[in-house]
Design a protein around this motif. Structure first.
Motif, mmCIF file in Angstrom:
data_model
loop_
_atom_site.group_PDB
_atom_site.id
_atom_site.type_symbol
_atom_site.label_atom_id
_atom_site.label_comp_id
_atom_site.label_asym_id
_atom_site.label_seq_id
_atom_site.Cartn_x
_atom_site.Cartn_y
_atom_site.Cartn_z
ATOM 1 N N VAL A 65 0.849 -1.203 0.000
ATOM 2 C CA VAL A 65 0.000 0.000 0.000
ATOM 3 C C VAL A 65 0.880 1.246 0.000
ATOM 4 C CG1 VAL A 65 -1.665 1.327 1.358
ATOM 5 C CG2 VAL A 65 -1.979 -1.135 1.061
ATOM 6 N N ALA A 66 1.927 1.240 0.832
ATOM 7 C CA ALA A 66 2.849 2.379 0.867
ATOM 8 C C ALA A 66 3.534 2.559 -0.490
ATOM 9 C CB ALA A 66 3.887 2.174 1.969
ATOM 10 N N GLU A 67 3.907 1.446 -1.121
ATOM 11 C CA GLU A 67 4.546 1.514 -2.436
ATOM 12 C C GLU A 67 3.604 2.110 -3.464
ATOM 13 O OE1 GLU A 67 5.472 0.187 -6.485
ATOM 14 O OE2 GLU A 67 3.805 -0.571 -5.308
ATOM 15 N N MET A 68 2.328 1.735 -3.412
ATOM 16 C CA MET A 68 1.357 2.275 -4.368
ATOM 17 C C MET A 68 1.122 3.763 -4.144
ATOM 18 S SD MET A 68 -1.260 -0.947 -4.534
ATOM 19 C CE MET A 68 -2.447 -0.104 -5.530
ATOM 20 N N ILE A 69 1.106 4.190 -2.888
ATOM 21 C CA ILE A 69 0.950 5.619 -2.588
ATOM 22 C C ILE A 69 2.148 6.395 -3.133
ATOM 23 C CG2 ILE A 69 0.904 7.320 -0.722
ATOM 24 C CD1 ILE A 69 -0.784 5.247 0.863
ATOM 25 N N LEU A 70 3.357 5.856 -2.896
ATOM 26 C CA LEU A 70 4.553 6.522 -3.414
ATOM 27 C C LEU A 70 4.557 6.554 -4.943
ATOM 28 C CD1 LEU A 70 7.413 5.159 -1.116
ATOM 29 C CD2 LEU A 70 6.570 7.508 -1.263
ATOM 30 N N ASP A 128 4.974 9.630 -7.820
ATOM 31 C CA ASP A 128 5.802 9.154 -8.927
ATOM 32 C C ASP A 128 7.186 8.728 -8.455
ATOM 33 O OD1 ASP A 128 6.019 8.418 -11.596
ATOM 34 O OD2 ASP A 128 7.025 10.315 -12.123
ATOM 35 N N ASN A 129 7.226 8.074 -7.304
ATOM 36 C CA ASN A 129 8.464 7.600 -6.704
ATOM 37 C C ASN A 129 8.552 6.088 -6.911
ATOM 38 O OD1 ASN A 129 10.462 6.658 -4.930
ATOM 39 N ND2 ASN A 129 10.098 8.335 -3.492
ATOM 40 N N HIS A 130 9.614 5.629 -7.549
ATOM 41 C CA HIS A 130 9.777 4.211 -7.867
ATOM 42 C C HIS A 130 10.759 3.510 -6.933
ATOM 43 C CE1 HIS A 130 7.560 4.459 -11.679
ATOM 44 N NE2 HIS A 130 8.018 5.702 -11.714
ATOM 45 N N VAL A 170 8.553 -4.334 -4.109
ATOM 46 C CA VAL A 170 7.551 -4.790 -3.148
ATOM 47 C C VAL A 170 6.448 -5.645 -3.783
ATOM 48 C CG1 VAL A 170 5.802 -4.019 -1.488
ATOM 49 C CG2 VAL A 170 8.066 -2.980 -1.490
ATOM 50 N N PRO A 171 5.861 -5.265 -4.923
ATOM 51 C CA PRO A 171 4.797 -6.121 -5.484
ATOM 52 C C PRO A 171 5.264 -7.541 -5.792
ATOM 53 C CG PRO A 171 4.785 -3.984 -6.567
ATOM 54 C CD PRO A 171 6.011 -4.031 -5.705
#
Length: 119
Positions: free
Chosen positions: A43-48, A53-55, A60-61
């Motif tokens: 979830v944090a990765e998707m928010i970023l 637009d932070n990769h 994580v996925p």
């Protein structure tokens, strides 16, 4: 003349021994927590990714997918050993896809199994 043992003195071979249930429960609990934590990180990765637009968390996925796959195997193993109905098994499997739900379902399933099988 063959003798058949009394049914009350024999245990059916289809009942899983408590030590195997205890091991399966421990594996399921560990994977439920790991899956829940990786899901929160997802979830944090998707928010970023979509918000900023932070990769930086692109790995994580992939990791969560494999962790969830192992969670599925452990939950199915436990469900077979304790003979969950199909609805309970499916709900337990889906719990690894909704943030925070895996923690709550793990807690409930652990209470149920400990009460039912005294492990």
């Amino acid at each position: 003349m063959t003798e058949t043992p009394a049914e009350s003195t024999t245990t059916p071979k289809t009942i899983t021994p408590p030590n195997k249930i205890k091991g399966a429960l421990l594996r399921y609990r560990v994977m439920a927590w790991i899956t829940g934590l990786w899901l929160l990180l997802l979830v944090a990765e998707m928010i970023l990714l979509y918000g900023f637009d932070n990769h930086s968390l692109d790995f994580v996925p992939f990791v969560h997918g494999w962790v969830y796959f192992i969670y599925l195997i452990m939950a199915i193993d436990l469900g077979i050993k304790v003979r969950w109905p199909i609805g309970k098994a499916i709900f337990t499997l889906i719990a690894g896809t909704i943030p925070f739900l895996s923690f709550w379902v793990e807690h409930k399933r652990t209470e149920e199994i400990r009460a039912q099988f005294n492990v």
